[in-house]
Design a protein around this motif. Structure first.
Motif, PDB file in Angstrom:
ATOM      1  N   PRO A   1       0.963  -1.302   0.091  1.00 16.00           N
ATOM      2  CA  PRO A   1      -0.065   0.084  -0.035  1.00 16.00           C
ATOM      3  C   PRO A   1       0.768   1.431  -0.051  1.00 16.00           C
ATOM      4  O   PRO A   1       1.928   1.141   0.180  1.00 16.00           O
ATOM      5  CB  PRO A   1      -0.756  -0.053   1.384  1.00 16.00           C
ATOM      6  N   GLY A   2       0.232   2.332  -0.115  1.00 18.05           N
ATOM      7  CA  GLY A   2       0.932   3.634  -0.046  1.00 18.05           C
ATOM      8  C   GLY A   2       1.460   3.804  -1.405  1.00 18.05           C
ATOM      9  O   GLY A   2       1.485   3.073  -2.575  1.00 18.05           O
ATOM     10  N   ASP A   3       1.939   5.177  -1.526  1.00 13.68           N
ATOM     11  CA  ASP A   3       2.741   5.519  -2.820  1.00 13.68           C
ATOM     12  C   ASP A   3       4.519   5.608  -2.661  1.00 13.68           C
ATOM     13  O   ASP A   3       5.021   6.070  -3.747  1.00 13.68           O
ATOM     14  CB  ASP A   3       2.177   6.647  -3.347  1.00 13.68           C
ATOM     15  N   ARG A   4       4.938   5.419  -1.472  1.00 12.37           N
ATOM     16  CA  ARG A   4       6.374   5.574  -1.301  1.00 12.37           C
ATOM     17  C   ARG A   4       6.815   4.252  -0.720  1.00 12.37           C
ATOM     18  O   ARG A   4       6.119   3.730   0.097  1.00 12.37           O
ATOM     19  CB  ARG A   4       6.546   6.678  -0.330  1.00 12.37           C
ATOM     20  N   MET A   5       8.081   4.035  -0.914  1.00 13.13           N
ATOM     21  CA  MET A   5       8.380   2.800  -0.239  1.00 13.13           C
ATOM     22  C   MET A   5      10.128   3.128   0.061  1.00 13.13           C
ATOM     23  O   MET A   5      10.964   3.725  -1.029  1.00 13.13           O
ATOM     24  CB  MET A   5       8.793   1.671  -1.448  1.00 13.13           C
ATOM     25  N   LEU A   6      10.633   2.848   1.086  1.00 13.82           N
ATOM     26  CA  LEU A   6      11.880   2.973   1.701  1.00 13.82           C
ATOM     27  C   LEU A   6      12.509   1.747   1.919  1.00 13.82           C
ATOM     28  O   LEU A   6      11.969   0.872   2.839  1.00 13.82           O
ATOM     29  CB  LEU A   6      11.935   3.815   3.030  1.00 13.82           C
ATOM     30  N   VAL A   7      13.540   1.287   1.111  1.00 10.55           N
ATOM     31  CA  VAL A   7      14.004  -0.109   1.063  1.00 10.55           C
ATOM     32  C   VAL A   7      15.362   0.095   1.679  1.00 10.55           C
ATOM     33  O   VAL A   7      16.106   0.874   1.345  1.00 10.55           O
ATOM     34  CB  VAL A   7      14.478  -0.585  -0.228  1.00 10.55           C
ATOM     35  N   VAL A   8      15.724  -0.696   2.933  1.00  8.85           N
ATOM     36  CA  VAL A   8      16.729  -0.569   3.848  1.00  8.85           C
ATOM     37  C   VAL A   8      17.512  -1.969   3.727  1.00  8.85           C
ATOM     38  O   VAL A   8      16.852  -2.838   3.971  1.00  8.85           O
ATOM     39  CB  VAL A   8      16.101  -0.107   5.177  1.00  8.85           C
ATOM     40  N   GLU A   9      18.782  -1.667   3.631  1.00  6.80           N
ATOM     41  CA  GLU A   9      19.777  -2.945   3.473  1.00  6.80           C
ATOM     42  C   GLU A   9      19.605  -3.903   4.648  1.00  6.80           C
ATOM     43  O   GLU A   9      19.345  -5.067   4.574  1.00  6.80           O
ATOM     44  CB  GLU A   9      21.137  -2.492   3.290  1.00  6.80           C
TER      45      GLU A   9
END
Length: 385
Positions: free
Chosen positions: A249-257
């Motif tokens: 969901p949502g329109d932003r995604m933060l991908v964290v190692e």
């Protein structure tokens, strides 16, 4: 005075000590010769109890392995000095084994040392020197793996590169001489040897993720609702396959190692964070995620930039955060050494990121891990987005 059997027992105990084995098998010039003190008999005993002293003296005269150092000791009541042994010098690994073989009292343990020495000698002669210290220390693992298999695992560990599986299952990698269960059977040893090459990066993320291999049942990732109203739970775990097929969901995604920096991530409207993917980033190219703007945050070292470049192969439009020169220079005091820098990626980095790669690769302390950054700095940079 110690007998040859006494000191051969000490040599056997030294074999069982990883530090002694490493010094003498990996660096024999430093480990040999090794001297064992025999201990001379009391002078009084030489004069009053010659039969008691004579037996061990006779035993030492029969020792043919190594070098027995003798000295002369004057004894009251005797016209001539008594010749007594004072030190037993072992000059090589072969003499070490031969001394135990000839004089140690425990037959089963002696046979075990002889077998282990023969196996380690064959292995060390066949594998790259950079793996020697680990293999000598882990003799039980080598013995359980077997000579030929250990040599084969070392060969594979010497040629594997990060991301080499490229989404294939590990058992599908075309390694000559490695059957389909090779990786499953030797995961522990292979991971350890790759850690020697890649500065413990492999055990930190797991073999599958380091090689970008498809786990048998997908990888479970930590998903965090940074908005607060997008998911039924604030945090949950979803497989990479579910994320790729169902989207988020949502329109932003933060991908964290990594997952360890979860504490530093602030609330972000309309955003879901996915943590802990490591090199497993193929799911980013899923059409189900095409509507999200993607931000990537990884370790500030050459390996982190290498993974960032890989992420851009799947999502060319993503932007990086907290992986810039300003962040590094502002927190150099928190950086540590990166003993084995990554290979520069051919594509996927911007001009500035390539310059940063050179700075990190050329720095004595060029590894700034995500979780070491101050929370206030992380929050400020994420808020600016």
């Amino acid at each position: 005075m110690k007998s040859p059997a006494d000191l051969a027992g000490s040599l056997l105990q030294q074999w069982r000590n990883g530090a002694h084995r490493e010094e003498r098998l990996v660096d024999p010039e430093r480990g040999f010769p090794g001297g064992l003190q025999i201990g001379a008999p009391p002078a009084r005993a030489c004069g009053t109890e010659p039969a008691v002293v004579g037996a061990p003296l006779s035993a030492w005269r029969e020792v043919t392995v190594g070098e027995v150092v003798w000295d002369r000791r004057s004894v009251r009541g005797l016209a001539e000095p008594v010749r007594v042994p004072v030190r037993w010098s072992i000059r090589s690994a072969d003499e070490w084994v031969a001394a135990v073989d000839a004089h140690a009292p425990t037959g089963e343990a002696v046979s075990e040392m002889r077998t282990e020495f023969a196996t380690l000698s064959r292995v060390l002669a066949a594998v790259p020197p950079r793996f020697h210290r680990y293999l000598v220390r882990q003799r039980s693992l080598v013995m359980a793996t077997g000579t030929e298999e250990t040599i084969r695992v070392s060969e594979v560990a010497g040629i594997l590169e990060p991301g080499q599986a490229d989404g294939l299952p590990l058992r599908a990698l075309p390694m000559i001489g490695a059957d389909t269960k090779f990786f499953e059977r030797n995961e522990r040893l292979l991971t350890a040897l790759l850690d020697v090459r890649f500065d413990d990066q492999v055990s930190a993320v797991g073999l599958d993720r380091f090689l970008d291999a498809a786990p048998p049942s997908g990888q479970w990732l930590l998903v965090v609702d940074l908005d607060g109203d997008l998911l039924p739970y604030h945090e949950l775990r979803l497989s990479d396959r579910t994320i790729a097929s169902e989207g988020l969901p949502g329109d932003r995604m933060l991908v964290v190692e990594n997952e360890r920096c979860r504490h530093a991530i602030p609330p972000i409207s309309g955003c879901v964070a996915v943590l802990g993917a490591g090199r497993n980033l193929g799911w980013l190219s899923s059409p189900a995620l095409a509507g999200h703007s993607v931000t990537y945050w990884g370790d500030l070292d050459t390996w982190g930039l290498n993974i960032l470049a890989s992420a851009r192969q799947h999502r060319p439009d993503l932007q990086a955060v907290l992986m810039d020169r300003s962040t590094f220079e502002s927190h150099r005091a928190l950086a540590v050494a990166e003993h084995q820098p990554a290979v520069r990626p051919k594509v996927g980095l911007t001009t500035e990121e390539n310059r940063l790669f050179d700075i990190l690769a050329g720095s004595a302390e060029g590894r700034l891990e995500q979780e070491r950054l101050p929370v206030a700095w992380v929050t400020d940079r994420l808020d600016r987005l």
